[in-house]
Design a protein around this motif. Sequence first.
Motif, mmCIF file in Angstrom:
data_model
loop_
_atom_site.group_PDB
_atom_site.id
_atom_site.type_symbol
_atom_site.label_atom_id
_atom_site.label_comp_id
_atom_site.label_asym_id
_atom_site.label_seq_id
_atom_site.Cartn_x
_atom_site.Cartn_y
_atom_site.Cartn_z
ATOM 1 N N UNK A 35 0.809 -1.224 0.000
ATOM 2 C CA UNK A 35 0.000 0.000 0.000
ATOM 3 C C UNK A 35 0.842 1.274 0.000
ATOM 4 N N UNK A 36 2.107 1.173 0.399
ATOM 5 C CA UNK A 36 2.905 2.380 0.621
ATOM 6 C C UNK A 36 3.354 3.094 -0.661
ATOM 7 N N UNK A 42 -4.220 11.701 0.879
ATOM 8 C CA UNK A 42 -5.433 12.044 1.625
ATOM 9 C C UNK A 42 -5.577 13.561 1.571
ATOM 10 N N UNK A 43 -6.788 14.048 1.661
ATOM 11 C CA UNK A 43 -6.998 15.499 1.609
ATOM 12 C C UNK A 43 -6.206 16.210 2.702
ATOM 13 N N UNK A 44 -6.004 15.538 3.840
ATOM 14 C CA UNK A 44 -5.259 16.163 4.942
ATOM 15 C C UNK A 44 -3.763 16.194 4.683
ATOM 16 N N UNK A 145 -5.973 2.625 11.357
ATOM 17 C CA UNK A 145 -4.518 2.561 11.503
ATOM 18 C C UNK A 145 -3.870 2.315 10.151
ATOM 19 N N UNK A 146 -4.429 1.402 9.372
ATOM 20 C CA UNK A 146 -3.890 1.058 8.056
ATOM 21 C C UNK A 146 -3.809 2.306 7.178
ATOM 22 N N UNK A 147 -4.810 3.151 7.259
ATOM 23 C CA UNK A 147 -4.845 4.361 6.433
ATOM 24 C C UNK A 147 -4.055 5.502 7.054
ATOM 25 N N UNK A 377 -9.122 -2.211 3.693
ATOM 26 C CA UNK A 377 -7.686 -2.093 3.458
ATOM 27 C C UNK A 377 -7.310 -2.404 2.014
ATOM 28 N N UNK A 378 -8.022 -3.332 1.394
ATOM 29 C CA UNK A 378 -7.765 -3.652 -0.016
ATOM 30 C C UNK A 378 -8.020 -2.430 -0.891
ATOM 31 N N UNK A 379 -9.058 -1.672 -0.581
ATOM 32 C CA UNK A 379 -9.345 -0.453 -1.350
ATOM 33 C C UNK A 379 -8.219 0.569 -1.228
#
Length: 524
Positions: A35-36, A42-44, A145-147, A377-379
Amino acid sequence: MIMTYFRAKIQSLKQANSLFFIVGFAILLMAYVLSLPNRKPHIDDAWLGEHSYWLFQDGVAKSKLMSGIAGSEDRLLLHHKLFTVQGAGIISVFGFSLQWLKAVSLVYLALALAMLWILQHRMHLFKNNQSWMLVLLILLANPLIFEFSFVFRPETMLMFLGLLSFFLLWLLLTNDEHTRLYAFFGGFVAGIALVSHLNGAVFISAGFLLLVFKMKFKPAALFAVGAIFASLGYFYDFRSLSDFSLWYQQLTFIPSDSPYTNPFIKILLNSLGEHMRFFHSPKEISLTLLFIAAAISARKELIKKHNLLVFYTLLLMISMAVLALNKTSKYLIFLLPFITLIIGIAFDRFNTKKSKTRLTPLTVLLSVYFLVSVFYNVNIIRSKYDPTLNNKIRMAFAAENSNDMIVLAPMEFIFDEIDNFKEIHSLMSFNERLKITPNLRSDKFLETAAYEDIDLILLNDEYANVFLMQNFKLHDINAGYRLVYKDSQLMVWKKELSNQNPLTYNSLNTWYSDGLLKYFSALD
C-alpha cells in the motif's frame, strides 16, 4: 492415555494458533508494504502539508488553499503547531515530498507500538504471548490505523503521547517508590499532545480526572501544572494579544451545525452525539461490537485486576465526547490502543479450560472485524497516485503561463504542482463557505472566483455537482470565464482573453487502471 490425548489436543491448538498469527502478520505486512508506494494522497496530506510548506518557505504557517477563510492565506494561527513544525523540518531536508510527509505518522506508529509493548509488559496484562499477538493484529489490521499511519496527520503521534502519559500515571498510582514528578511529566506529555492537536486536551482531561477520582490531589495539581506548562508551546507563534482574536476568528469562522448558542447545551448535544463516532460505518461498528462484547465477558477481571486501564479508557471516551466537537471516526485512533488491550484481556481469559465454551461469540465478532478490515484495506492498497496526470492537466490548460496563474482545484493538486503556479486555491475553501453563503453556486461561484482573481478553475465531477455547474455547455462564457473543456470527469474554466478564438483540447484522462491497481490524479 487420556492425559496424553488432551496434551496432544492442547499442543495442536497452540500450533494452530501460532500458524494463525504467522499467516496473519505475514499477510498484513505484505498488504501494508504494497500500500505504501504511490499511496493516494489524503486530503489532509495537502491541507496540513501546506501549513508546513509555508512555515518552511516564509517562516509563518498559512494556507493559500483556504484563501477566503478568516485570513488563512496571510497567516494561520489555528493549526497543529508541533506537527506543523515537524513537517517543516521534513520539507527542509527532503523537499515537499508526499511520501516523506506521510512517513512522519509511520514513525509515530512505531513509537506507539513500542510504548504499547512496554505498557502491557509492565502491567502484566496477559498470561501468554498469543494474547499480545492478537492485540497487535487487531490494532494493525484496523482500517483507521492502516490508512492514517501513512497520512500526514497527528493522530498516531497523539496515540503515542496518550500511551506515554497513561504509563507515567500508572507508575505513579501503582508504586509508592516513584516520585510525584511522574504526575508532572504525565501532564507535560498530555500538554504536548494538545500542542500537536487541540483534541489532545482529552488526555489532559482524562489524566487529571483519574488522579482526582483516586484522591491524589497533590499529584493532580502537579499533573495540571505540567500540562499547562507544556500547553504554552501552542502559543509560540502568537506575536501579541490581538493574535488571540485572530485565532478565535479562525476557530469560529465556519459556523457549527448546532442552532444553539448556549455553551452548556452545545456540550450536552455534542456528548449525546458521540455514538456517531463509534457507529459511523462497518469498520467502526465491527470494532465497537467486538469491544463491547469483550468488555462484558471480562468485566469481573477488568474491574478487579485492571481497573486503572478501564477507568482511564472510560474517562478518555467521556472527554472525547465532550471536547472533540467533530464526530469523525479518525479520532478513535486516540482510543484504539486502550480498546485493543481490553479486547486482548478478554481473549486471554479463554486460556483456561473452564472459559473455552464461551469463546464462540467473541470469535465470530473477531472474524467479522477482520473481514471488514480486509475489505477497507484492499481499497487503500488499490488506490495509487500518479502526479504526472496533474502535470498533463497543467500543460494542457496553462502550459508555460502557469507560473503567473492562480488556479482553483482540489486540495491534492498541490502534489506536485505547488511550485508550478503563482498560487493554488482549493475548492474545499469554496465548499466551506457554502455554510455561510448557501448561494455560492453556479453563476455566483464563477463571480466569486473572478473577484478573487482566479485564472483557471479545475472542477472534478464531485465539485461540479456541489456547485451546480453541470448545466453549462462547452464554450459558454460567464463572469469572464470560458468553459474550455468538459467531460464526465473534468470541467475546466479559463479566463476569457479578448480577441482569442476558442481552443479545442484533446481528451484527458484523470485516472487509469493498471491491472488491479488504479492510478488517480488530484481530480479524483
